[in-house]
Design an enzyme around this catalytic site. Structure first.
Site, mmCIF file in Angstrom:
data_model
loop_
_atom_site.group_PDB
_atom_site.id
_atom_site.type_symbol
_atom_site.label_atom_id
_atom_site.label_comp_id
_atom_site.label_asym_id
_atom_site.label_seq_id
_atom_site.Cartn_x
_atom_site.Cartn_y
_atom_site.Cartn_z
ATOM 1 N N LYS A 173 0.857 -1.190 0.000
ATOM 2 C CA LYS A 173 0.000 0.000 0.000
ATOM 3 C C LYS A 173 0.887 1.231 0.000
ATOM 4 C CE LYS A 173 -2.417 1.658 3.624
ATOM 5 N NZ LYS A 173 -3.560 1.833 4.518
HETATM 6 C C1 5RP Z 1 -3.192 3.988 8.859
HETATM 7 C C2 5RP Z 1 -3.365 3.343 7.586
HETATM 8 C C3 5RP Z 1 -4.610 3.580 6.852
HETATM 9 O O1 5RP Z 1 -5.214 2.331 6.686
HETATM 10 C C4 5RP Z 1 -4.324 4.216 5.527
HETATM 11 O O2 5RP Z 1 -3.705 5.436 5.701
HETATM 12 C C5 5RP Z 1 -5.551 4.296 4.640
HETATM 13 O O3 5RP Z 1 -6.423 5.177 5.106
HETATM 14 P P1 5RP Z 1 -6.635 6.616 4.460
HETATM 15 O O4 5RP Z 1 -7.277 6.389 3.123
HETATM 16 O O5 5RP Z 1 -7.527 7.316 5.427
HETATM 17 O O6 5RP Z 1 -5.285 7.262 4.286
HETATM 18 O O7 5RP Z 1 -2.522 2.614 7.146
HETATM 19 O O8 5RP Z 1 -1.887 3.836 9.229
#
Ligand code: 5RP
Length: 296
Positions: A203
């Site tokens: 991610k």
């Molecule tokens: C927190 C995360 C979140 O899952 C990630 O940031 C995704 O959420 P958003 O779309 O609100 O950024 O990893 O550490």
């Protein structure tokens, strides 16, 4: 015991049809074992190759952030529209019904809070918990360039090793600290390090310039986080561009659950991710769903 008498003679051997050996649909996953692939196929839709992950794990370091104060009230209605839920074991056990069929991606790193250095994380969930909770992947934060960079990388490689043993994929979550550049050069570095060290998917954040170099130089699928709340049309445009430039989906939190109409927004995001809908059309869908919900 099956009856041995009168067994129908087996004759459907189809000797003229060679057994097909199919490749797996996900980038970089062909050499994985069956259980690992099966779990990934629950996260990523095999028809589209994409996923809409609903990220609601923010509480593990920032408490009840806006939109997540009451997961039972605000988030449960969104669950049917997500392919995957990304969350902590605390919320999973306390709030999510076990009859939920969506794939679960479990946050397994932790130990830091917004009051201190965020990169100072450890592995906070035993592998037995992931097995017990029937999760489809384990998420570990990786802080490339952060104060505890090495520790966070080793957290990830440990989960890759243990996950490989039990057929559970590891999602590397590239974190961006306050002082880290948010550009393609940084994300190429962060994503590639995670992939080289064994993460099964990654991610990261979308960047407008050269994002396709981040996806093309990463040998495993990339999903994008949504980041801080922006107007709905902008969030849909970001998701659209990310998919067009090689992302395999979104792991979106705030831009869904902090939307004025979260149920409408998650459906609009789905339209972009799975149906290649343009941001404009998806935004129209968002508006009409929002309107119809208000009428009820
Ligand atoms: C927190 C995360 C979140 O899952 C990630 O940031 C995704 O959420 P958003 O779309 O609100 O950024 O990893 O550490």
């Amino acid at each position: 015991m099956p009856d041995a008498d009168g067994i129908k003679e087996a004759k459907m051997f189809h000797c003229d049809i060679p057994q097909e050996t199919r490749g797996f649909f996900l980038k970089g996953a062909n050499a994985l074992d069956w259980g690992m692939k099966n779990r990934l196929a629950r996260i990523f839709n095999p028809q589209t190759g994409k996923t809409v992950m609903l990220a609601i794990d923010h509480g593990y370091f920032q408490g009840p952030t806006t939109g997540l104060e009451r997961v039972d009230i605000n988030i449960l209605p969104l669950v049917p529209y997500a392919d995957t839920l990304m969350l902590t074991r605390g919320i999973l056990r306390a709030v999510i019904p076990p009859s939920t069929s969506q794939a679960i991606v479990l946050r397994v790193s932790g130990g830091a809070s917004i009051l201190k250095e965020l990169s100072n994380e450890d592995i906070a969930v035993d592998i037995e918990e992931s097995i017990r909770l029937n999760v489809c992947a384990m998420a570990v934060q990786v802080f490339i360039g952060g104060e505890f960079e090495k520790q966070s990388i080793i957290n990830m490689t440990k989960m890759v090793d243990i996950g490989n043993r039990y057929g559970i994929p590891t999602l590397a979550v590239t974190a961006v600290g306050k002082d880290m550049a948010r550009d393609a050069k940084y994300f190429r570095l962060a994503c590639r390090i995670c992939a080289e060290l064994g993460a099964h998917y990654i991610k990261t954040y979308y960047v407008e310039k050269d994002f396709e170099t981040v996806t093309s130089s990463c040998p495993v699928p990339i999903v994008i986080a949504g980041g801080k709340k922006i107007p709905e049309l902008d969030a849909l445009t970001m998701a659209y561009n990310a998919i067009k430039e090689g992302a395999a989906g979104v792991d979106m939190g705030r831009n869904i659950f902090q939307s004025d109409a979260p149920i409408a927004m998650i459906q609009a995001v789905r339209a972009v991710v799975h149906d290649h809908e343009t941001p404009k059309k998806a935004f129209e869908l968002y508006k009409s769903l929002k309107k119809s919900m208000k009428c009820k």
